[in-house]
Design a protein around this motif. Structure first.
Motif, PDB file in Angstrom:
ATOM      1  N   LEU B 195       0.835  -1.204   0.000  1.00 43.67           N
ATOM      2  CA  LEU B 195       0.000   0.000   0.000  1.00 43.67           C
ATOM      3  C   LEU B 195       0.869   1.254   0.000  1.00 43.67           C
ATOM      4  O   LEU B 195       0.586   2.225  -0.701  1.00 43.67           O
ATOM      5  N   ALA B 198       2.419   1.593  -3.309  1.00 48.13           N
ATOM      6  CA  ALA B 198       1.444   2.120  -4.266  1.00 48.13           C
ATOM      7  C   ALA B 198       1.333   3.629  -4.131  1.00 48.13           C
ATOM      8  O   ALA B 198       1.275   4.355  -5.124  1.00 48.13           O
ATOM      9  N   ALA B 199       1.335   4.113  -2.894  1.00 44.94           N
ATOM     10  CA  ALA B 199       1.244   5.559  -2.686  1.00 44.94           C
ATOM     11  C   ALA B 199       2.473   6.261  -3.262  1.00 44.94           C
ATOM     12  O   ALA B 199       2.358   7.287  -3.940  1.00 44.94           O
ATOM     13  N   ALA B 204       3.259  10.174  -4.149  1.00 46.00           N
ATOM     14  CA  ALA B 204       3.322  10.678  -2.790  1.00 46.00           C
ATOM     15  C   ALA B 204       4.730  10.494  -2.233  1.00 46.00           C
ATOM     16  O   ALA B 204       5.309   9.422  -2.367  1.00 46.00           O
ATOM     17  N   ARG B 211       0.798  10.381   5.814  1.00 44.74           N
ATOM     18  CA  ARG B 211      -0.387  11.168   6.154  1.00 44.74           C
ATOM     19  C   ARG B 211      -1.636  10.627   5.454  1.00 44.74           C
ATOM     20  O   ARG B 211      -2.719  10.579   6.036  1.00 44.74           O
ATOM     21  N   LEU B 212      -1.487  10.193   4.201  1.00 42.43           N
ATOM     22  CA  LEU B 212      -2.665   9.849   3.411  1.00 42.43           C
ATOM     23  C   LEU B 212      -2.979   8.362   3.391  1.00 42.43           C
ATOM     24  O   LEU B 212      -4.089   7.968   3.052  1.00 42.43           O
ATOM     25  N   VAL B 213      -1.993   7.530   3.692  1.00 40.21           N
ATOM     26  CA  VAL B 213      -2.244   6.089   3.605  1.00 40.21           C
ATOM     27  C   VAL B 213      -2.013   5.402   4.949  1.00 40.21           C
ATOM     28  O   VAL B 213      -2.936   4.843   5.534  1.00 40.21           O
ATOM     29  N   PRO B 216      -4.253   6.976   8.088  1.00 37.08           N
ATOM     30  CA  PRO B 216      -5.687   6.652   8.062  1.00 37.08           C
ATOM     31  C   PRO B 216      -5.963   5.170   8.329  1.00 37.08           C
ATOM     32  O   PRO B 216      -6.967   4.826   8.945  1.00 37.08           O
ATOM     33  N   ILE B 217      -5.059   4.311   7.867  1.00 33.85           N
ATOM     34  CA  ILE B 217      -5.304   2.885   8.042  1.00 33.85           C
ATOM     35  C   ILE B 217      -5.056   2.466   9.488  1.00 33.85           C
ATOM     36  O   ILE B 217      -5.799   1.672  10.053  1.00 33.85           O
ATOM     37  N   THR B 300      -9.306  12.445   0.252  1.00 34.63           N
ATOM     38  CA  THR B 300      -7.910  12.732   0.552  1.00 34.63           C
ATOM     39  C   THR B 300      -7.742  14.232   0.461  1.00 34.63           C
ATOM     40  O   THR B 300      -8.414  14.893  -0.309  1.00 34.63           O
TER      41      THR B 300
END
Ligand SMILES: Nc1ncnc2c1ncn2[C@@H]1O[C@H](COP(=O)(O)OP(=O)(O)OP(=O)(O)O)[C@@H](O)[C@H]1O
Ligand SMILES: [Mg+2]
Lengths: 425, 305
Positions: B195, B198-199, B204, B211-213, B216-217, B300
């Motif tokens: 993941l 992928a970001a 990113a 911050r974005l992946v 949040p998870i 996002t």
């Protein structure tokens, strides 16, 4: 050339100058294999992983050029270094040696977020906390594309992969095939200069896989982006690719078009990996020349005749040397009487007959001790050609014999693509 | 540990997502028929357990309204709002509560940041000494608080640090780190490292990826770690007692008061703390659900990296 060049393009020109320039850069005609640099170039790339018990060689040495707009496959058995190669192109692994160039620019130590290629992961790696649209929009937002633009492009790409209706679903609420298409859309929406796919259909069942193969090929044709496709499924590679690099033990054994690979497998490994193939190992009786070039006449029994053209990729074919030749099962004729003419002929006894609907597979044990497979098309007049235990004659055209080179890296792999690359539309 | 029921935001919102998922998927699982009697027994049993769990809390709340005139607050004398109005009537108690709240907040903050970092390290990466770090965390959780408290005290004495607010804060942050780290690393057990790749692949940088992946998870894990830390800190007694010096916290004050009688203000304050915990849990759950249904375009942060 790209699928999303629609009526909306005019609106872009007014609204968002930045995205227009991005669009232009992906639609510039590259003139096929002219003097434009290849989309992807690997020069002497090698990769060793350091583990507790020392270095593990994942990729021996790879030289390779992939042309703009090409559907290129890396094909090989498990552990041969396909994923490693792809990850090096994507920037997730740094090569131990060698250089990686994207459109002529050395990107060997550029991090993945700064490379203009996108990877579709085998596990899809969809963000579980975002819905389909959020996943697809991720890359565009990172690039600072304006909101309206993002929405429009996400909508377009979701239509392209036929997921428009599922935009607000979470990844876990999707089927495997749908997830796969989201992963594809998420990468494609960025209009990368190349798309890297690591066994993207591996998790799907056969039927869905076949549908998706056609789908992928259609999408690639529509967007005109270079695809580098990793698979261990030879039929998948043959179906979709413009060219295929067959890998073995961290090297490229052969790099060629599907037809070339099938009809002229360079090594025994390739012959065995692509389709079904018969391999005969015989010593050379004499080398002469016929109308088309040098040929080698190989050892055979009485009334038998085995001839193979000596092609340029072969070295040291002299009287007494051993040659491996391959002939495809469907090229072989089977008759009760010895055929006349300048063909290769072997005598044998049928040991197995397997009826497969459209064709029948015969296994024939030859007088010389080889086991030969023959495919016979089942047409109205060709049924019950022979039964088990029957004595038969096998024959094929001389130019259907193909001599194999010893295993190892394909010296021709680094050359520019010779096939004209299929253009979009 | 009774102050907050250490809620896990995600678990509260799970039924919603599960039903959404089942709506989308082919109907594979039919509801299994169960005997009528069994169903009734299960219901009764469930309510009994729930009652057992909430009885002390209910009693605490009820007695914050008790119109008592003696020093002891354990016989029902009638309803009054006096204690709620005169919540700050005992200055020492008020100060103690303030100390407890600020220490709990600060130590939670420190422990959540540091513990999350440790948790991510052990949850995501294999590194030399990972086993040792794991062992250390579990030792910290398993060690009796008396031992930790006493040894911390002798350490403070050796270093010549005067006991007080700061030493309480240090002690609380110290034992909270381990809890947060363990909760976060557990949350990461099923985390797919690709993941993050992928970001990165989608442009990113390392911080945006976090911050974005990543965040949040793991956020539900971080939240439950933080709530756990807060609730552990606010009612911590043993280690605080060792390292408090002259400073009083809410539990220390209450414990001291038990000999002479616990004033109803304590019930009021405890009720407020409890309500705060419930509010946080509900908030966490609604935020969790809100994220699920919010419009995709806002999901996002749209700002460029
Ligand atoms: N991180 C790693 N550390 C050590 N060795 C590795 C690592 N990744 C891959 N290898 C080794 O490198 C070799 C090539 O691996 P790679 O993943 O590229 O194979 P592959 O061709 O993709 O195989 P598959 O079809 O099974 O995915 C294998 O022998 C593998 O064990
Ligand atoms: Mg692989």
């Amino acid at each position: 050339m790209t699928a999303d060049e629609g009526p909306a393009s005019a609106a872009d020109a007014v609204g968002d100058a930045r995205s227009v320039s991005a669009q232009v850069s992906t639609t510039v005609p590259t003139g096929g294999t002219g003097d434009a640099p290849p989309a992807i170039e690997l020069v002497g790339v090698a990769k060793e992983y350091m583990s507790r018990r020392g270095a593990v060689t994942a990729v021996e040495t790879i030289d390779l050029r992939i042309a703009e707009g090409e559907f290129f496959s890396l094909l090989g058995p498990s552990g041969c270094g396909k994923t490693t190669t792809l990850r090096m192109i994507g920037g997730f692994e740094e090569p131990s040696r060698g250089q990686i160039l994207l459109h002529g620019q050395d990107v060997t130590s550029v991090p993945p977020n700064k490379r203009d290629v996108n990877l579709v992961f085998q596990s899809y790696a969809l963000f579980p906390h975002l819905d389909v649209a959020g996943n697809v929009a991720f890359g565009l937002k990172r690039k600072g594309v304006a909101r309206g633009q993002v929405r429009r492009r996400v909508g377009e790409i979701l239509d392209l992969v036929e997921l428009g209706a599922l935009a607000d679903r979470r990844p876990r609420e999707l089927s495997g095939g749908q997830q796969q298409r989201v992963a594809l859309a998420r990468a494609l929406v960025n209009r990368p200069r190349a798309l890297l796919l690591d066994e993207p259909l591996g998790a799907l069942d056969l039927k869905l896989r076949q549908t998706m193969q056609i789908e992928l090929k259609r999408i690639q044709r529509e967007v005109g982006i270079t695809f580098v496709y990793v698979t261990h499924d030879q039929s998948e590679a043959l179906t979709m690719s413009d060219r295929i690099a067959v890998m073995n033990k961290g090297q490229i054994e052969q790099l060629a078009s599907p037809r070339e690979l099938y009809e002229r497998p360079r090594t025994r490994f390739v012959a065995g990996f692509i389709g079904t193939s018969n391999v005969l190992r015989r010593s050379v009786r004499t080398v002469t020349t016929d109308g088309t070039g040098p040929i080698a006449i190989l050892d055979a029994g009485a009334d038998e005749r085995v001839i193979v053209p000596v092609h340029s990729g072969l070295g040291g074919v002299v009287t007494g040397s051993v040659v491996e030749l391959t002939v495809r099962p469907e090229k072989i004729n089977m008759t009760a009487a010895r055929p006349e003419g300048d063909v290769c002929v072997l005598r044998g006894r049928v040991t197995e007959v397997v009826y497969l609907g459209t064709n029948t597979t015969y296994t024939v044990f030859t007088a010389g001790g080889d086991e030969i497979t023959v495919f016979w098309q089942n047409s109205a007049d060709a049924n019950d050609l022979a039964g088990r235990g029957d004595e038969v004659w096998l024959s094929w055209r001389e130019d259907h014999s193909y001599a194999l080179a010893p295993s190892g890296a394909d010296p021709a792999a680094a050359e520019a693509p010779t096939e004209p690359v299929a253009t979009a539309g | 540990m009774s102050a907050a029921p250490t809620p896990v935001p995600s678990s509260t919102s799970r039924p919603a997502s599960a039903s959404a998922a089942s709506g989308a998927m082919p109907k594979g699982k039919a509801r299994r028929p169960r005997g009528r009697l069994g169903e009734h027994l299960l219901r009764v049993y469930t309510w009994l357990i729930l009652l057992w769990l909430v009885a002390p809390i209910i009693s605490m709340i009820v007695f914050s309204f008790n119109d008592t005139h003696s020093k002891q607050n354990n016989n029902w004398q009638g309803f009054t709002l006096t204690w709620w109005k005169r919540i700050g009537a005992i200055p020492d108690l008020t100060t103690a509560l303030e100390n407890s709240l600020t220490i709990a907040l600060l130590s939670t903050l420190i422990a959540t940041v540091l513990g999350t970092m440790i948790g991510m390290a052990i949850g995501k990466h294999a590194f030399r000494g990972k086993g040792a770090v794991n062992l250390l965390l579990f030792a910290n959780i398993a060690a009796p608080e008396v031992v930790l408290g006493a040894s911390l005290l002798s350490l403070f004495i050796t270093l010549g640090i005067p006991r007080g607010y700061l030493t309480i804060l240090i002690a609380h942050a110290m034992f909270n780190i381990a809890y947060v780290a363990v909760v976060v690393s557990t949350r990461l057990a099923s985390y797919d490292l690709s993941l993050e790749e992928a970001a990165r692949d989608l442009g990113a940088g390392p911080f945006a990826t976090f911050r974005l992946v990543t965040l949040p998870i793991i956020f539900p894990g971080v939240m439950s770690g933080a709530l756990l830390a807060f609730s552990l800190s606010i009612d911590e007694y043993i280690m605080t007692q060792f390292n408090a010096g002259g400073t009083l916290t809410f539990p220390l004050w209450v414990f001291g008061a038990t000999r002479v009688g616990v004033p109803p203000q304590v019930n009021v304050m405890a009720t407020i703390i409890f309500m705060g915990g419930v509010l946080l849990a509900v908030l966490g759950a609604t935020i969790g659900r809100g994220r699920r249904t919010r419009r995709p375009a806002d999901d996002t942060a749209g700002a460029p990296a």
